[in-house]
Motif scaffolding. Structure first.
Motif, mmCIF file in Angstrom:
data_model
loop_
_atom_site.group_PDB
_atom_site.id
_atom_site.type_symbol
_atom_site.label_atom_id
_atom_site.label_comp_id
_atom_site.label_asym_id
_atom_site.label_seq_id
_atom_site.Cartn_x
_atom_site.Cartn_y
_atom_site.Cartn_z
ATOM 1 N N HIS A 39 3.715 0.823 2.916
ATOM 2 C CA HIS A 39 3.675 -0.225 3.944
ATOM 3 C C HIS A 39 3.014 -1.467 3.363
ATOM 4 O O HIS A 39 2.556 -1.459 2.218
ATOM 5 N N ASP A 64 0.138 -4.437 4.123
ATOM 6 C CA ASP A 64 -1.007 -4.784 4.963
ATOM 7 C C ASP A 64 -1.194 -6.290 4.985
ATOM 8 O O ASP A 64 -1.590 -6.891 3.980
ATOM 9 N N HIS A 80 0.842 -1.193 0.000
ATOM 10 C CA HIS A 80 0.000 0.000 0.000
ATOM 11 C C HIS A 80 0.879 1.245 0.000
ATOM 12 O O HIS A 80 1.527 1.562 0.989
HETATM 13 MN MN LIG Z 1 -2.783 0.230 4.403
#
Ligand SMILES: [Mn+2]
Length: 160
Positions: free
Chosen positions: A43, A45, A37
């Motif tokens: 980051h 997920d 993401h």
């Molecule tokens: Mn996210």
């Protein structure tokens, strides 16, 4: 387990993310997915199917593909089943704005599940084997910080 927080954060007229749990064809195992993401900070997920939702953690660094790597994993709101298929752009101004790609997916087998610990066998393409998620402060179930790492391969002779 509730999607209240998930729904509160999003405007489904603007984002393509699923608003509800998708019913229909069910895969054999429990869903495992990691979405890359590219939001305000890139980051990963991590999402694991549990009790009809996808339990979710945001991992700020690349997921631990090898033993010996420990990653912080920040617990986030439960996501609806079906979210594992989501890839696309969350529009500017919306919660989580940015690009979402599926980084890895497959299924998983829970081996141990407590409020502050998960041990599981992950069967993905990039992530494979036994993994552990453990709350940094195991006595504080409200603490959202977890550690995520790969466990050592167990030799058959150790399992006797
Ligand atoms: Mn996210």
């Amino acid at each position: 387990m509730s999607l209240k927080e998930y729904k509160k954060k999003r405007d489904f007229k603007k984002t393509q993310e699923p608003g509800e749990t998708k019913t229909g064809k069910k895969l054999e195992g429990l869903i495992y997915v990691i979405q890359e993401h590219d939001a305000s900070h890139l980051h990963f997920d991590l999402r694991l199917e549990e009790d009809g939702v996808l339990k979710s953690w945001a991992v700020p660094k690349s997921p631990p593909q090898e033993e010996g790597i420990r990653r912080l994993a920040i617990e986030t709101e439960d996501h609806p089943l079906g979210y594992e298929d989501f890839a696309g752009i969350i529009p500017k101004g919306e919660y989580g704005a940015g690009k979402v790609k599926i980084w890895d997916r497959g299924d998983y087998l829970p081996l141990e599940t407590t409020v502050s610990k998960r041990i599981m066998e992950i069967n993905g393409k990039k992530m494979n084997g036994r993994y552990c998620l453990i709350r940094l402060k195991p006595k504080d179930p409200k603490d959202k910080n977890w550690l995520f790492f790969k466990l050592k391969k167990t030799n058959r002779k150790d399992e006797k």
